[in-house]
Enzyme design. Sequence first.
Site, PDB file in Angstrom:
ATOM      1  N   ASP A   7       8.954   3.424  -4.132  1.00  0.00           N
ATOM      2  CA  ASP A   7       7.858   2.497  -3.891  1.00  0.00           C
ATOM      3  C   ASP A   7       7.174   2.992  -2.605  1.00  0.00           C
ATOM      4  O   ASP A   7       7.772   3.760  -1.842  1.00  0.00           O
ATOM      5  CB  ASP A   7       8.468   1.097  -3.698  1.00  0.00           C
ATOM      6  CG  ASP A   7       7.450   0.076  -3.273  1.00  0.00           C
ATOM      7  OD1 ASP A   7       6.401  -0.015  -3.921  1.00  0.00           O
ATOM      8  OD2 ASP A   7       7.713  -0.638  -2.293  1.00  0.00           O
ATOM      9  N   LEU A   8       5.935   2.589  -2.376  1.00  0.00           N
ATOM     10  CA  LEU A   8       5.221   3.094  -1.191  1.00  0.00           C
ATOM     11  C   LEU A   8       5.262   2.085  -0.027  1.00  0.00           C
ATOM     12  O   LEU A   8       5.911   2.321   0.994  1.00  0.00           O
ATOM     13  CB  LEU A   8       3.773   3.419  -1.581  1.00  0.00           C
ATOM     14  CG  LEU A   8       2.871   3.962  -0.484  1.00  0.00           C
ATOM     15  CD1 LEU A   8       3.380   5.280   0.075  1.00  0.00           C
ATOM     16  CD2 LEU A   8       1.445   4.160  -1.018  1.00  0.00           C
ATOM     17  N   ASP A   9       4.581   0.944  -0.239  1.00  0.00           N
ATOM     18  CA  ASP A   9       4.499  -0.066   0.826  1.00  0.00           C
ATOM     19  C   ASP A   9       5.873  -0.654   1.116  1.00  0.00           C
ATOM     20  O   ASP A   9       6.500  -1.214   0.219  1.00  0.00           O
ATOM     21  CB  ASP A   9       3.565  -1.214   0.391  1.00  0.00           C
ATOM     22  CG  ASP A   9       2.127  -0.754   0.205  1.00  0.00           C
ATOM     23  OD1 ASP A   9       1.757   0.253   0.821  1.00  0.00           O
ATOM     24  OD2 ASP A   9       1.389  -1.411  -0.540  1.00  0.00           O
ATOM     25  N   THR A  15       2.977  -0.572   5.550  1.00  0.00           N
ATOM     26  CA  THR A  15       1.651  -1.158   5.331  1.00  0.00           C
ATOM     27  C   THR A  15       1.728  -2.671   5.167  1.00  0.00           C
ATOM     28  O   THR A  15       0.683  -3.337   5.200  1.00  0.00           O
ATOM     29  CB  THR A  15       0.972  -0.566   4.075  1.00  0.00           C
ATOM     30  OG1 THR A  15       1.960  -0.472   3.079  1.00  0.00           O
ATOM     31  CG2 THR A  15       0.349   0.772   4.351  1.00  0.00           C
ATOM     32  N   LYS A  43       4.765  -9.337  -1.460  1.00  0.00           N
ATOM     33  CA  LYS A  43       5.269  -7.955  -1.508  1.00  0.00           C
ATOM     34  C   LYS A  43       5.458  -7.481  -2.942  1.00  0.00           C
ATOM     35  O   LYS A  43       6.108  -8.155  -3.736  1.00  0.00           O
ATOM     36  CB  LYS A  43       6.578  -7.834  -0.736  1.00  0.00           C
ATOM     37  CG  LYS A  43       6.343  -7.812   0.759  1.00  0.00           C
ATOM     38  CD  LYS A  43       7.596  -7.447   1.513  1.00  0.00           C
ATOM     39  CE  LYS A  43       7.355  -7.485   3.007  1.00  0.00           C
ATOM     40  NZ  LYS A  43       8.589  -7.427   3.761  1.00  0.00           N
ATOM     41  N   GLY A  44       4.896  -6.315  -3.234  1.00  0.00           N
ATOM     42  CA  GLY A  44       5.053  -5.711  -4.558  1.00  0.00           C
ATOM     43  C   GLY A  44       4.183  -6.344  -5.630  1.00  0.00           C
ATOM     44  O   GLY A  44       4.129  -5.864  -6.752  1.00  0.00           O
ATOM     45  N   ARG A  47      -2.941  -7.234  -6.269  1.00  0.00           N
ATOM     46  CA  ARG A  47      -3.926  -7.827  -5.346  1.00  0.00           C
ATOM     47  C   ARG A  47      -4.403  -9.203  -5.819  1.00  0.00           C
ATOM     48  O   ARG A  47      -4.437 -10.162  -5.044  1.00  0.00           O
ATOM     49  CB  ARG A  47      -5.118  -6.879  -5.199  1.00  0.00           C
ATOM     50  CG  ARG A  47      -6.036  -7.232  -4.056  1.00  0.00           C
ATOM     51  CD  ARG A  47      -7.210  -6.278  -4.008  1.00  0.00           C
ATOM     52  NE  ARG A  47      -6.757  -4.891  -4.043  1.00  0.00           N
ATOM     53  CZ  ARG A  47      -7.529  -3.854  -4.375  1.00  0.00           C
ATOM     54  NH1 ARG A  47      -8.793  -4.041  -4.687  1.00  0.00           N
ATOM     55  NH2 ARG A  47      -7.036  -2.634  -4.389  1.00  0.00           N
ATOM     56  N   SER A 112       3.733   2.905  -7.089  1.00  0.00           N
ATOM     57  CA  SER A 112       3.259   1.775  -6.284  1.00  0.00           C
ATOM     58  C   SER A 112       2.227   0.952  -7.039  1.00  0.00           C
ATOM     59  O   SER A 112       1.407   1.495  -7.774  1.00  0.00           O
ATOM     60  CB  SER A 112       2.626   2.315  -4.998  1.00  0.00           C
ATOM     61  OG  SER A 112       1.895   1.302  -4.354  1.00  0.00           O
ATOM     62  N   ALA A 113       2.277  -0.351  -6.801  1.00  0.00           N
ATOM     63  CA  ALA A 113       1.280  -1.248  -7.412  1.00  0.00           C
ATOM     64  C   ALA A 113      -0.083  -1.079  -6.748  1.00  0.00           C
ATOM     65  O   ALA A 113      -1.097  -1.532  -7.275  1.00  0.00           O
ATOM     66  CB  ALA A 113       1.745  -2.689  -7.253  1.00  0.00           C
ATOM     67  N   SER A 114      -0.118  -0.421  -5.595  1.00  0.00           N
ATOM     68  CA  SER A 114      -1.348  -0.380  -4.809  1.00  0.00           C
ATOM     69  C   SER A 114      -2.410   0.562  -5.376  1.00  0.00           C
ATOM     70  O   SER A 114      -2.147   1.729  -5.652  1.00  0.00           O
ATOM     71  CB  SER A 114      -1.034   0.036  -3.378  1.00  0.00           C
ATOM     72  OG  SER A 114      -2.249   0.185  -2.665  1.00  0.00           O
ATOM     73  N   ASN A 116      -4.739   1.471  -3.563  1.00  0.00           N
ATOM     74  CA  ASN A 116      -5.094   2.276  -2.385  1.00  0.00           C
ATOM     75  C   ASN A 116      -4.120   3.425  -2.150  1.00  0.00           C
ATOM     76  O   ASN A 116      -4.195   4.100  -1.115  1.00  0.00           O
ATOM     77  CB  ASN A 116      -5.149   1.371  -1.153  1.00  0.00           C
ATOM     78  CG  ASN A 116      -6.284   0.361  -1.249  1.00  0.00           C
ATOM     79  OD1 ASN A 116      -7.442   0.738  -1.398  1.00  0.00           O
ATOM     80  ND2 ASN A 116      -5.957  -0.925  -1.215  1.00  0.00           N
ATOM     81  N   LYS A 143       4.516  -4.984 -11.309  1.00  0.00           N
ATOM     82  CA  LYS A 143       5.932  -5.310 -11.209  1.00  0.00           C
ATOM     83  C   LYS A 143       6.053  -6.843 -11.212  1.00  0.00           C
ATOM     84  O   LYS A 143       5.187  -7.483 -10.629  1.00  0.00           O
ATOM     85  CB  LYS A 143       6.526  -4.760  -9.899  1.00  0.00           C
ATOM     86  CG  LYS A 143       6.387  -3.245  -9.757  1.00  0.00           C
ATOM     87  CD  LYS A 143       6.624  -2.808  -8.322  1.00  0.00           C
ATOM     88  CE  LYS A 143       6.269  -1.345  -8.124  1.00  0.00           C
ATOM     89  NZ  LYS A 143       6.390  -0.869  -6.751  1.00  0.00           N
ATOM     90  N   GLU A 167      13.179   0.396  -3.531  1.00  0.00           N
ATOM     91  CA  GLU A 167      12.238  -0.732  -3.523  1.00  0.00           C
ATOM     92  C   GLU A 167      12.501  -1.733  -2.406  1.00  0.00           C
ATOM     93  O   GLU A 167      13.644  -2.037  -2.114  1.00  0.00           O
ATOM     94  CB  GLU A 167      12.387  -1.504  -4.844  1.00  0.00           C
ATOM     95  CG  GLU A 167      11.294  -1.292  -5.848  1.00  0.00           C
ATOM     96  CD  GLU A 167       9.930  -1.810  -5.435  1.00  0.00           C
ATOM     97  OE1 GLU A 167       9.816  -2.621  -4.504  1.00  0.00           O
ATOM     98  OE2 GLU A 167       8.947  -1.396  -6.066  1.00  0.00           O
ATOM     99  N   ASP A 168      11.434  -2.271  -1.820  1.00  0.00           N
ATOM    100  CA  ASP A 168      11.612  -3.319  -0.798  1.00  0.00           C
ATOM    101  C   ASP A 168      11.284  -4.704  -1.348  1.00  0.00           C
ATOM    102  O   ASP A 168      11.486  -5.698  -0.644  1.00  0.00           O
ATOM    103  CB  ASP A 168      10.704  -3.051   0.413  1.00  0.00           C
ATOM    104  CG  ASP A 168       9.244  -3.280   0.085  1.00  0.00           C
ATOM    105  OD1 ASP A 168       8.795  -2.817  -0.988  1.00  0.00           O
ATOM    106  OD2 ASP A 168       8.544  -3.927   0.887  1.00  0.00           O
TER     107      ASP A 168
HETATM  108  P1  B16 Z   1      -3.609  -3.022  -3.222  1.00  0.00           P
HETATM  109  P2  B16 Z   1       3.934  -1.384  -3.436  1.00  0.00           P
HETATM  110  C1  B16 Z   1       2.046  -3.290  -3.323  1.00  0.00           C
HETATM  111  O1  B16 Z   1       2.478  -1.990  -3.062  1.00  0.00           O
HETATM  112  C2  B16 Z   1       2.221  -4.181  -2.110  1.00  0.00           C
HETATM  113  O2  B16 Z   1       3.583  -4.377  -1.823  1.00  0.00           O
HETATM  114  C3  B16 Z   1       1.584  -5.518  -2.369  1.00  0.00           C
HETATM  115  O3  B16 Z   1       1.732  -6.356  -1.267  1.00  0.00           O
HETATM  116  C4  B16 Z   1       0.099  -5.308  -2.712  1.00  0.00           C
HETATM  117  O4  B16 Z   1      -0.525  -6.534  -3.014  1.00  0.00           O
HETATM  118  C5  B16 Z   1      -0.001  -4.362  -3.908  1.00  0.00           C
HETATM  119  O5  B16 Z   1       0.643  -3.154  -3.599  1.00  0.00           O
HETATM  120  C6  B16 Z   1      -1.435  -4.077  -4.297  1.00  0.00           C
HETATM  121  O6  B16 Z   1      -2.040  -3.345  -3.285  1.00  0.00           O
HETATM  122  O7  B16 Z   1      -4.319  -4.275  -2.866  1.00  0.00           O
HETATM  123  O8  B16 Z   1      -3.675  -1.963  -2.163  1.00  0.00           O
HETATM  124  O9  B16 Z   1      -4.012  -2.481  -4.588  1.00  0.00           O
HETATM  125  O10 B16 Z   1       4.918  -2.166  -2.636  1.00  0.00           O
HETATM  126  O11 B16 Z   1       4.088  -1.526  -4.947  1.00  0.00           O
HETATM  127  O12 B16 Z   1       3.798   0.052  -2.991  1.00  0.00           O
HETATM  128 MG    MG Z   2       6.813  -2.331  -1.681  1.00  0.00          MG
END
Ligand code: B16
Ligand code: MG
Length: 218
Positions: A7-9, A15, A43-44, A47, A112-114, A116, A143, A167-168
């Site tokens: 996982d990233l964040d 972040t 977390k995880g 958005r 990662s779900a992000s 970004n 997730k 994973e966190d």
């Molecule tokens: P974004 P991960 C997740 O990343 C974050 O933990 C979560 O807090 C955030 O809302 C999600 O990414 C979406 O991120 O707004 O940048 O698309 O923990 O899966 O790496």
């Molecule tokens: Mg995470």
Amino acid sequence: MKAFIFDLDGVIVDTARLHYQAWRELAKELGFDFTPEDNERLKGVSRMRSLEILLEIGGIQVDEQEKHRLAEKKNNRYRQLIMKLTPDDMLPGAKEFLEQSRAMGLKLALASASKNTPLILERIGLEDFFDSVVDGNRVSKAKPDPAIFLTAADDLQVLPQQAVVFEDAVAGVQAAHSAGMKAVGIGKPDVLKQADLVVGGLNEIMPQQVIEFFKQKH
Ligand code: B16
Ligand code: MG
């Protein structure tokens, strides 16, 4: 075990505090406070779902159009904050753990779900490091759905049972298990109860120990 999926964040880079800052500013504009405890729930989580939780906490109801506007506003602020990230913002031990894993010949993916993810990886200098990157732009099911991890295993050409996920987030540990993978929780054991093993950070363990741990369990 043939592959590690990260996982990233909250695992590779810190972040979570930047997400928190951006959400908190939005909450303030909407007239309520948003605590660090509240932030744990985001977390995880995707958005849009994060925004829904935030609005629920503030007791605020808005239409779909306004939701999109608020999510975009938060993301613009968050992107301003992540632009300032540097390789020094990697979490303690992350870089070493990744390099040792690579030296052991393991296949490595980032999941990662992000949305970004590309920008964050570029800022911390890992844009060309992983064998596979699966992010929120590629897989829309968030997730605890296992899709993001199954896509990573598919990219790496390994079976789910040959992969360990780091994973966190509670939702991330659940996603790993639904995918049929082992999960190492990064954080607090009382929060990440379902993980197969929990450590405070990647600085507390070596890749070889993770492999040994899962070997002994079978
Ligand atoms: P974004 P991960 C997740 O990343 C974050 O933990 C979560 O807090 C955030 O809302 C999600 O990414 C979406 O991120 O707004 O940048 O698309 O923990 O899966 O790496
Ligand atoms: Mg995470």
